[in-house]
Design an enzyme around this catalytic site. Sequence first.
Site, PDB file in Angstrom:
ATOM      1  N   ASP A  35       0.840  -1.196   0.000  1.00  0.00           N
ATOM      2  CA  ASP A  35       0.000   0.000   0.000  1.00  0.00           C
ATOM      3  C   ASP A  35       0.872   1.242   0.000  1.00  0.00           C
ATOM      4  O   ASP A  35       1.812   1.347   0.805  1.00  0.00           O
ATOM      5  CB  ASP A  35      -0.886   0.034   1.251  1.00  0.00           C
ATOM      6  CG  ASP A  35      -2.060  -0.922   1.166  1.00  0.00           C
ATOM      7  OD1 ASP A  35      -2.211  -1.600   0.134  1.00  0.00           O
ATOM      8  OD2 ASP A  35      -2.839  -0.986   2.141  1.00  0.00           O
ATOM      9  N   LYS A  59      -8.312   0.542  -5.079  1.00  0.00           N
ATOM     10  CA  LYS A  59      -9.483  -0.056  -4.442  1.00  0.00           C
ATOM     11  C   LYS A  59     -10.776   0.645  -4.858  1.00  0.00           C
ATOM     12  O   LYS A  59     -10.806   1.862  -5.041  1.00  0.00           O
ATOM     13  CB  LYS A  59      -9.354   0.023  -2.916  1.00  0.00           C
ATOM     14  CG  LYS A  59      -8.194  -0.781  -2.343  1.00  0.00           C
ATOM     15  CD  LYS A  59      -8.168  -0.659  -0.820  1.00  0.00           C
ATOM     16  CE  LYS A  59      -6.960  -1.378  -0.221  1.00  0.00           C
ATOM     17  NZ  LYS A  59      -7.046  -2.840  -0.362  1.00  0.00           N
ATOM     18  N   GLY A 104      -5.194  -2.899   8.739  1.00  0.00           N
ATOM     19  CA  GLY A 104      -4.888  -1.745   9.571  1.00  0.00           C
ATOM     20  C   GLY A 104      -4.648  -2.044  11.030  1.00  0.00           C
ATOM     21  O   GLY A 104      -4.598  -1.138  11.858  1.00  0.00           O
ATOM     22  N   ARG A 164      -5.825 -20.696   6.839  1.00  0.00           N
ATOM     23  CA  ARG A 164      -5.978 -22.071   7.329  1.00  0.00           C
ATOM     24  C   ARG A 164      -7.370 -22.615   6.998  1.00  0.00           C
ATOM     25  O   ARG A 164      -7.517 -23.774   6.588  1.00  0.00           O
ATOM     26  CB  ARG A 164      -5.727 -22.128   8.838  1.00  0.00           C
ATOM     27  CG  ARG A 164      -4.255 -22.109   9.226  1.00  0.00           C
ATOM     28  CD  ARG A 164      -4.095 -22.463  10.699  1.00  0.00           C
ATOM     29  NE  ARG A 164      -2.715 -22.482  11.139  1.00  0.00           N
ATOM     30  CZ  ARG A 164      -1.896 -23.525  11.014  1.00  0.00           C
ATOM     31  NH1 ARG A 164      -2.332 -24.636  10.431  1.00  0.00           N
ATOM     32  NH2 ARG A 164      -0.652 -23.470  11.472  1.00  0.00           N
ATOM     33  N   GLY A 181      -2.901  -7.454   8.280  1.00  0.00           N
ATOM     34  CA  GLY A 181      -2.142  -7.579   9.520  1.00  0.00           C
ATOM     35  C   GLY A 181      -0.703  -8.006   9.359  1.00  0.00           C
ATOM     36  O   GLY A 181       0.005  -8.187  10.353  1.00  0.00           O
ATOM     37  N   GLY A 186      -0.047  -3.693   4.002  1.00  0.00           N
ATOM     38  CA  GLY A 186      -0.699  -2.393   4.003  1.00  0.00           C
ATOM     39  C   GLY A 186      -0.009  -1.399   4.905  1.00  0.00           C
ATOM     40  O   GLY A 186       0.988  -0.771   4.555  1.00  0.00           O
ATOM     41  N   SER A 187      -0.528  -1.293   6.123  1.00  0.00           N
ATOM     42  CA  SER A 187      -0.036  -0.286   7.064  1.00  0.00           C
ATOM     43  C   SER A 187       1.326  -0.640   7.641  1.00  0.00           C
ATOM     44  O   SER A 187       2.024   0.228   8.168  1.00  0.00           O
ATOM     45  CB  SER A 187      -1.058  -0.128   8.197  1.00  0.00           C
ATOM     46  OG  SER A 187      -2.362   0.015   7.676  1.00  0.00           O
TER      47      SER A 187
END
Length: 291
Positions: free
Chosen positions: A23, A80, A152, A164, A213, A234-235
């Site tokens: 990102d 997005k 996030g 999983r 995450g 992402g973050s």
Amino acid sequence: MTQNRAELNRNLAQMLKGGVIMDVTTPEQAKIAQDAGACAVMALERIPADIRAAGGVSRMSDPAMIKGIQEAVSIPVMAKVRIGHIAEARILQAIDIDYIDESEVLSPADDVYHIDKNQFDVPFVCGAKNLGEALRRIAEGAAMIRTKGEPGTGDVIQAVRHMRTMNKQIRELVALRDDEVYEAAKQLAVPYDLAKYVHDNGRLPVVNFAAGGVATPADAALMMELGAEGVFVGSGIFKSGDPAKRAAAIVKATANWQDADLLAKLSENLGEAMVGINEDEIQTIMAARGE
């Protein structure tokens, strides 16, 4: 979209296998990601951590901002759109975006229907928590699947759970007799031909990345260990102390996830990681959007 175009889009997504998609919010960040070895970037005005912190309605990013990132790098650029927002997707296709992510990170525009992705030439990426969601998105025309995780947060637990779950359900489908696949397709609420493909091949018909995450090289290696074919970050990069070093480390960890000695070196002196949010502290569960 013709059958040939659908096949081409799936093959284009296959070319990203083993890579990291990052990102970015500025052309400068996009250049850092490209220099670090990212296989693509996701252009957005606010990374998921900022979207979560700010609250309110989150929408497609300004096309001018996206164009600035397209001009800054030579690797593919994704962007997005809100779930079900056909017009946003048409706008992104009009500016020659490389991939569209119909994303639960943004506020859904439609709480029942997803975009009919078969009506577009540009390949789509969609999130999924389980095999049923993944195959429904593929039936709608998605060329690439990613776990939803919980964007996030910097907490990888939901991405692990979703990967999983998906792989467990794939193994269960593979183990069925041929005449039991019809009932399985009915229970999963997916087309029979897609259920049969998974039964026969032991995998999704499109590439499957991990997302949500991932914040460290170890997180990326863990997701590859669990069967991901690549990673979205992402973050975790640009909310950390040393984005360039962390980005390069995550790219190398994704490509060399079985090399524990290298992973140990890559994890050293990366600066402060992003401040995360534990699963039990989350108020808005984005992964629940768009099933």
